[in-house]
Design a protein around this motif. Structure first.
Motif, PDB file in Angstrom:
ATOM      1  N   PRO A 133       5.042  -3.711  -0.937  1.00  0.00           N
ATOM      2  CA  PRO A 133       4.080  -3.984  -0.114  1.00  0.00           C
ATOM      3  C   PRO A 133       2.734  -2.988  -1.165  1.00  0.00           C
ATOM      4  CG  PRO A 133       5.183  -2.595   0.899  1.00  0.00           C
ATOM      5  CD  PRO A 133       5.990  -3.317  -0.666  1.00  0.00           C
ATOM      6  N   GLU A 134       1.403  -2.754  -0.878  1.00  0.00           N
ATOM      7  CA  GLU A 134       0.891  -2.741  -1.649  1.00  0.00           C
ATOM      8  C   GLU A 134       0.066  -2.611  -3.634  1.00  0.00           C
ATOM      9  OE1 GLU A 134      -1.126   1.202  -0.245  1.00  0.00           O
ATOM     10  OE2 GLU A 134      -0.418   0.187   2.320  1.00  0.00           O
ATOM     11  N   GLY A 135       1.030  -3.510  -3.782  1.00  0.00           N
ATOM     12  CA  GLY A 135       0.997  -4.026  -5.293  1.00  0.00           C
ATOM     13  C   GLY A 135       2.266  -2.755  -5.923  1.00  0.00           C
ATOM     14  N   GLY A 136       2.672  -2.507  -5.732  1.00  0.00           N
ATOM     15  CA  GLY A 136       4.028  -1.039  -6.338  1.00  0.00           C
ATOM     16  C   GLY A 136       4.870  -2.216  -6.713  1.00  0.00           C
ATOM     17  N   GLY A 137       5.264  -3.640  -7.040  1.00  0.00           N
ATOM     18  CA  GLY A 137       5.069  -4.055  -7.751  1.00  0.00           C
ATOM     19  C   GLY A 137       6.960  -4.877  -7.015  1.00  0.00           C
TER      20      GLY A 137
END
Length: 178
Positions: A133-137
């Motif tokens: 989520p939220e561009g966390g890899g």
């Protein structure tokens, strides 16, 4: 009846499972158990079938035609260590393992090595990667059904897994199977 385990792989397209099921049925066979998956555009499956003894030779001879007809390469192996297809009792205490963490190379090797060091058998393993989520890899997730041999305590397996969990920076859960 003779039991065979079939492994099948091909480029994914409609009709692969139907073609394999038809071959089993046309030779009087019974589709007993299977696990089928789509991975990276490839269809892959493992299927347990039972065949009448008198149909085994014809069935095995028919399998290569599936590659030409629908693009499905199928290999057959007689089930059981002695080729009889007789079921072998699986002993031990069943557990479920869940893993979640940042994706990195070597995770499956580390977890399976820890399980092996405790004498655990892996009955099933499913793993996948997904966006955090939220561009966390990327996150790596896995679920496994494991069986601990008699005399092996779940606490010892938990300890072995917890040692690597900190190194891998993952959450690991080991629970008794229902």
């Amino acid at each position: 009846m003779t039991t065979y385990v079939l492994t099948a792989i091909g480029d994914d397209r409609p009709g692969l499972v139907a073609a394999l099921a038809a071959a089993v049925d046309e030779h009087g066979g019974n589709w007993v158990d299977s696990q089928l998956a789509l991975l990276a555009g490839k269809f892959a499956g493992i299927v347990q079938v039972e065949l009448p003894d008198g149909e085994v030779e014809a069935f095995l001879a028919a399998l290569p035609a599936l590659a030409d007809e629908v693009g499905l390469d199928v290999e057959a192996s007689a089930a059981g260590a002695d080729g009889s297809g007789a079921a072998h009792a699986v002993e031990g205490v069943p557990f479920r393992l869940r893993l979640l963490g940042q994706d990195r190379t070597g995770m499956v090797r580390e977890v399976t090595s820890a399980l092996t060091s405790q004498g655990a058998t892996i009955d099933a393993l499913r793993s996948w990667a997904r966006e955090a989520p939220e561009g966390g890899g990327m996150l790596f997730e896995a679920e496994a059904e494991v069986r601990l041999p008699g005399g092996v305590e779940a606490d010892g397996v938990r300890d072995a897994l917890e040692r690597i969990a900190a190194e891998l920076m993952v959450d690991l859960e080991l629970d008794a199977a229902e």
